[in-house]
Scaffold this active site. Sequence first.
Site, PDB file in Angstrom:
ATOM      1  N   GLU A 249       4.547   6.308  -0.386  1.00 26.73           N
ATOM      2  CA  GLU A 249       4.113   5.124  -1.135  1.00 26.73           C
ATOM      3  C   GLU A 249       2.772   4.720  -0.540  1.00 26.73           C
ATOM      4  OE1 GLU A 249       3.032   2.082  -2.365  1.00 26.73           O
ATOM      5  OE2 GLU A 249       4.538   0.973  -1.232  1.00 26.73           O
ATOM      6  N   CYS A 283      -0.312  -3.441  -1.739  1.00 29.76           N
ATOM      7  CA  CYS A 283      -0.697  -2.165  -2.362  1.00 29.76           C
ATOM      8  C   CYS A 283      -0.798  -2.279  -3.879  1.00 29.76           C
ATOM      9  CB  CYS A 283       0.250  -1.052  -1.949  1.00 29.76           C
ATOM     10  SG  CYS A 283       1.959  -1.429  -2.293  1.00 29.76           S
TER      11      CYS A 283
END
Length: 475
Positions: A249, A283
Amino acid sequence: MYTELSLFIDGKWLNGAGRKGEDVINPATGKALGSLPHASKADLDAALEAAQKGFLVWKAMSAYDRAKIMRKAADLLRERAERVATVQTLEQGKVFAESRIEVLTSADIIDWYAEEGRRAYGRIVPGRQKGVRQIVLQEPVGVVAAFTPWNFPTLTPVRKIAGALAAGCSIIIKASEETPGGCFELVKCFADAGVPAGVLNLVFGVPAEVSEHLIPSPLVKKISFTGSIPVGKHLAGLAAKGMKKATMELGGHSPVVVFADADPEKAADTIAAFKYRNAGQVCISPTRFYVQEASYSKFVARFTEYAKNIKLGDGLEKGTTMGPLANPRRLDAMESFVNDAKGRGGKIAAGGSRHGNQGFFFQPTVITDVPDDAKVMTEEPFGPLAPIVPFKTFDEVVERANALPFGLAAYAFTSSGATATAIGDAIQSGMVGVNSVAISTPETPFGGIKESGYGSEGGIEGLQAYMNTKFISQA
Ligand code: NAD
């Protein structure tokens, strides 16, 4: 107010005695909060052995019994939410209200995975011959090694811990050395809930040394990493050498497309609040804003007003709406993005510089008139910067939005159903929010494509990531 940090290996809390370590810094003051012990090589080997032993115990328990322990951990986390959130704000900087939501969401994630673990169904496929049973089983992969960054000290670790435990795996987690307290408190909840020794282990150290020791171990069967793209590529390479499953990720650079048929002020209010959450160190933070020409000036005006009204300060102080950046590296990075944008003709509509001379504060910043090849438009800013540029047509904005090698999150605002469907389909991204920023929930898959990584956390995909599929043909 902070916490006494230690390692957790084989059901035992290990403090700093005789171990190397480092200080944890409060980003609002720049002062030390406490000291963090590093795991020695012998500690890491002990964690590997304990995790293997723990795996056999945990795997043998029913999903029903595992879920009971996990739900107890979730309840403890809820009970301790105020304290854990305080620890998180002290070490990471985000405002207390955001920390509290993060902790409560983490408890929800544990509950969701605990239940979903009870539904890790296989299936029976009809055989070609009479009397043949074709059975598809889902089995836990084994020992997991997980690595998490500093921006969400509780939420990022809990996705990995809860997913692994629900699947019947054991886990060694190396949380961030810069924000270790959130994960430490989380692990305490699991320990106090009765997770057997060795099932969950917490270590800290020099990141490269820990990952290079754990990932090649034949005992480790799955890697999960959240963090930057360069580190993700390096760890994915180490995992590939042992042909190990991996979930990556990584970073992104999320485009926001505001069509002229959307209400520009409503869109600005929604997306600006989302932009400055955790000072932009998220993110899936919106990071490139494309606004259709007819709405451009209204959107910029409202967004800028929002940014100027943000109250910067210590996340524990009442009234603060944005805290400091988590570390001095981010401050240097923000200055570099802003200087590059200015050098290319960008105009600073709000903020643009450091704030105060204590801690790591940077002003909420809005940049306009910046070209598409500016650094802030091509590299993930990971901070409170919002570059806003105009566009003309659907096809043009799709091309610009898809031009980067990343694909984690994207957002769009429109009042047309047809445009909503078309933009959702056209954007190359693991997650797309259309008239919505709610793209991260326990029940839904969270993950990127392109250089933003592979695999999902959350949703049934998040559980599957910790399981092997086995086929049995039984005559
Ligand atoms: P970095 O690349 O040095 O580190 C990123 C994370 O990876 C940190 O938590 C670090 O401890 C860890 N790490 C570094 N080397 C490692 C190794 N060899 N093995 C295991 N873990 C390792 O960068 P940074 O200065 O901490 O952050 C910079 C950039 O990282 C940001 O601009 C952002 O793009 C990205 N980032 C992404 C996320 C995310 O949620 N995807 C979180 C934090 C940082």
